[in-house]
Motif scaffolding. Structure first.
Motif, PDB file in Angstrom:
ATOM      1  N   GLU A 119      28.080  37.896  43.328  1.00 43.55           N
ATOM      2  CA  GLU A 119      29.451  37.532  43.001  1.00 43.55           C
ATOM      3  C   GLU A 119      29.987  38.415  41.873  1.00 43.55           C
ATOM      4  O   GLU A 119      29.298  38.655  40.876  1.00 43.55           O
ATOM      5  CB  GLU A 119      29.522  36.061  42.576  1.00 43.55           C
ATOM      6  N   GLU A 122      31.606  42.786  44.391  1.00 41.23           N
ATOM      7  CA  GLU A 122      32.054  43.145  45.734  1.00 41.23           C
ATOM      8  C   GLU A 122      32.647  44.554  45.798  1.00 41.23           C
ATOM      9  O   GLU A 122      32.485  45.262  46.795  1.00 41.23           O
ATOM     10  CB  GLU A 122      33.090  42.130  46.241  1.00 41.23           C
ATOM     11  N   SER A 129      33.440  42.045  51.222  1.00 40.11           N
ATOM     12  CA  SER A 129      32.681  40.912  51.743  1.00 40.11           C
ATOM     13  C   SER A 129      32.815  40.872  53.254  1.00 40.11           C
ATOM     14  O   SER A 129      33.778  41.427  53.814  1.00 40.11           O
ATOM     15  CB  SER A 129      33.182  39.591  51.156  1.00 40.11           C
TER      16      SER A 129
END
Length: 213
Positions: A119, A122, A129
């Protein structure tokens, strides 16, 4: 006479994408089926493709590797097949061909390997994602009959194969837009002919790793 086309492949590899493209092109070609553990790593083949993987295409003295690049090359090498838009009208064609070769391929491979981008990291992954990729992909195949407009192209071969393969093996969700798009292109005569050729080779070959070819 045209220069010989030689196609190096394995029936359980991304070579299936190139086989489909070759059947769409409609030019004669010779197939060299390689084994993952032996001939794919042999000196003779490594001199052609030092990565020791398939697919590879040899066209006379030219050698092209990477499935997306081979599809683009064949579309340009045989323009009579009509598998690329005219020069100057290729923005969507290039965009989605390389979206499939980049973000889509990376996101699907990560899912197959069980890898999760941490997290907040990305942006480093390039594709962001899997959810983001699938959202964009869903929009791409919903606007027109084909991904680059109203005419089937090499971008549909590559991106469509990724969608069809992904839905079959669970790396891409079976969303209605994907199923409808795949239904339009996966039943093409050349696609079915290519599948039959590769399926017939399966009993003769050892299964590969699904993410190394």
């Amino acid at each position: 006479m045209p220069e010989d086309l030689v196609f190096y492949t394995h029936p359980m590899s991304r070579g299936r994408i190139v086989r489909w493209m070759l059947e769409e092109v409609g030019q004669p070609y010779r197939t060299e089926v390689l084994d993952y553990a032996t001939t794919m790593k042999a000196p003779g083949y490594l001199a052609i493709n030092p990565m020791g993987k398939v697919p590879t295409l040899r066209h006379g003295e030219a050698v092209v590797t990477e499935a997306a690049a081979i599809c683009a090359y064949l579309a340009d090498a045989f323009p009579a097949a009509g598998l690329a838009p005219p020069p100057g009208k290729r923005a969507a064609y290039y965009r989605w061909l390389f979206f499939a070769a980049g973000p889509l391929e990376q996101a699907a491979t990560n899912k197959a390997l069980g890898l999760v981008v941490p997290e907040g990291r990305e942006a480093m992954a390039g594709f962001g994602s899997l959810d983001a990729v699938l959202h964009v992909l869903e929009q791409a195949v919903s606007h027109d009959r084909y991904v680059a407009g109203e005419r089937f192209s090499a971008a549909d071969v590559y991106l469509g194969a990724q969608i069809g393969w992904g839905m079959q093996f669970g790396t891409i969700e079976k969303r209605p837009a994907f199923e409808q798009y795949w239904g339009r292109i996966g039943t093409r005569t050349a696609a079915l002919r290519a599948k039959a050729i590769d399926d017939a080779l399966l009993p003769q070959q050892k299964p590969p790793s699904p993410v190394t070819s």
